[in-house]
Scaffold this motif. Structure first.
Motif, PDB file in Angstrom:
ATOM      1  N   MET A  80      37.780  50.581  41.279  1.00  0.00           N
ATOM      2  CA  MET A  80      36.268  50.578  41.206  1.00  0.00           C
ATOM      3  C   MET A  80      35.911  52.185  41.003  1.00  0.00           C
ATOM      4  SD  MET A  80      33.556  49.342  41.300  1.00  0.00           S
ATOM      5  CE  MET A  80      33.888  47.527  41.854  1.00  0.00           C
ATOM      6  N   VAL A  83      25.819  50.206  36.442  1.00  0.00           N
ATOM      7  CA  VAL A  83      26.328  49.573  37.840  1.00  0.00           C
ATOM      8  C   VAL A  83      25.686  48.323  38.193  1.00  0.00           C
ATOM      9  CG1 VAL A  83      26.225  49.841  40.363  1.00  0.00           C
ATOM     10  CG2 VAL A  83      26.650  51.965  38.899  1.00  0.00           C
ATOM     11  N   LEU A  84      24.289  48.227  37.869  1.00  0.00           N
ATOM     12  CA  LEU A  84      23.734  46.793  38.210  1.00  0.00           C
ATOM     13  C   LEU A  84      24.360  45.789  37.057  1.00  0.00           C
ATOM     14  CD1 LEU A  84      19.993  47.960  38.392  1.00  0.00           C
ATOM     15  CD2 LEU A  84      21.434  47.111  40.148  1.00  0.00           C
ATOM     16  N   MET A 124      27.468  45.567  36.172  1.00  0.00           N
ATOM     17  CA  MET A 124      28.802  45.290  36.591  1.00  0.00           C
ATOM     18  C   MET A 124      28.796  44.632  37.704  1.00  0.00           C
ATOM     19  SD  MET A 124      31.257  48.657  36.177  1.00  0.00           S
ATOM     20  CE  MET A 124      30.220  49.696  37.233  1.00  0.00           C
ATOM     21  N   THR A 125      27.550  44.748  38.919  1.00  0.00           N
ATOM     22  CA  THR A 125      27.473  44.003  39.995  1.00  0.00           C
ATOM     23  C   THR A 125      26.909  42.648  39.711  1.00  0.00           C
ATOM     24  OG1 THR A 125      26.894  46.194  41.077  1.00  0.00           O
ATOM     25  CG2 THR A 125      26.356  44.183  42.205  1.00  0.00           C
ATOM     26  N   PHE A 126      26.001  42.590  38.950  1.00  0.00           N
ATOM     27  CA  PHE A 126      25.522  40.995  38.765  1.00  0.00           C
ATOM     28  C   PHE A 126      26.086  40.518  37.565  1.00  0.00           C
ATOM     29  CE2 PHE A 126      22.457  43.501  41.062  1.00  0.00           C
ATOM     30  CZ  PHE A 126      22.155  42.831  42.045  1.00  0.00           C
ATOM     31  N   ARG A 127      26.994  40.912  36.879  1.00  0.00           N
ATOM     32  CA  ARG A 127      27.754  40.510  35.944  1.00  0.00           C
ATOM     33  C   ARG A 127      26.837  39.950  34.490  1.00  0.00           C
ATOM     34  NH1 ARG A 127      32.886  39.335  37.301  1.00  0.00           N
ATOM     35  NH2 ARG A 127      33.193  39.326  39.564  1.00  0.00           N
TER      36      ARG A 127
END
Length: 208
Positions: A88, A187-188, A190-193
């Motif tokens: 990460m 980041v968003l 990656m987080t929410f694909r």
């Protein structure tokens, strides 16, 4: 040493390590690992400089960049078994590096009085081309051409940076804003694909 340059050094080190890890997964020897790490870290800037006719190339003018990337690749080869715990962190640093490379690429093109569209393209090339070359050398479809929002993030950061400068925002503030917004976008994503539409071709009939 300014903030952007510090981030750049962190980014090329992280990118060199990510390239080295892929080289190890492909069964490369130490030379191959170092080469792949260096290409991943410095390939984008090299491609940009060649396209713009900006000489000497960044790593030729600053040979210490080679030391950073080769050293990072060698260290990776030694401690690779422990790196899965840092996945990460690598993804976050890679995202920061992507945006930093993009802003730096835009800055180089602007110093040459390039057209704003070319400035954005120069930033995009700087951000994504190293990873693209890495994947091609490893004989796989480049990550930037599939799945994740990666090139889109670089494009967003470049357009934002150039737009803020056009509006009269000073260079340092524009750099920080582009870095922060681009990194948050990555980041968003990656987080929410978040993904762009893909086309697998299974329903496409041949023309033969």
């Amino acid at each position: 040493m300014d903030l952007l340059h510090t981030i750049y050094l962190v980014a090329i080190t992280a990118e060199a390590m990510s390239g080295a890890i892929m080289g190890m997964r492909r069964g490369m020897d130490l030379f191959g690992i170092c080469l792949l790490g260096t290409v991943t870290a410095l390939g984008g800037g090299t491609a940009r400089d060649v396209l713009l006719g900006h000489y000497p190339l960044g790593w030729i003018a600053n040979p210490e960049y080679l030391a950073f990337t080769i050293g990072a690749a060698i260290v990776t080869a030694v401690i690779a078994r422990h790196l899965h715990h840092l996945r990460m962190i690598f993804l976050l640093v890679d995202g920061l590096g992507l945006v930093a490379f993009t802003v730096i690429g835009c800055d180089v093109a602007m110093s040459m009085n390039a057209h704003p569209a070319i400035v954005v393209v120069a930033g995009l090339v700087t951000g994504i081309f190293g990873g693209l070359m890495r994947d091609v050398l490893c004989t796989q479809v480049p990550m930037v051409l599939q799945r994740e929002l990666y090139a889109t993030v670089a494009l967003f950061a470049g357009v934002l940076y150039v737009g803020l400068l056009w509006l009269g925002v000073n260079n340092e503030l524009a750099s920080l804003a582009a870095l922060a917004a681009g990194f948050l976008f990555r980041v968003l994503a990656m987080t929410f694909r978040w993904k762009l539409p893909d086309f697998n071709g299974k329903d496409i009939r041949g023309l033969d």
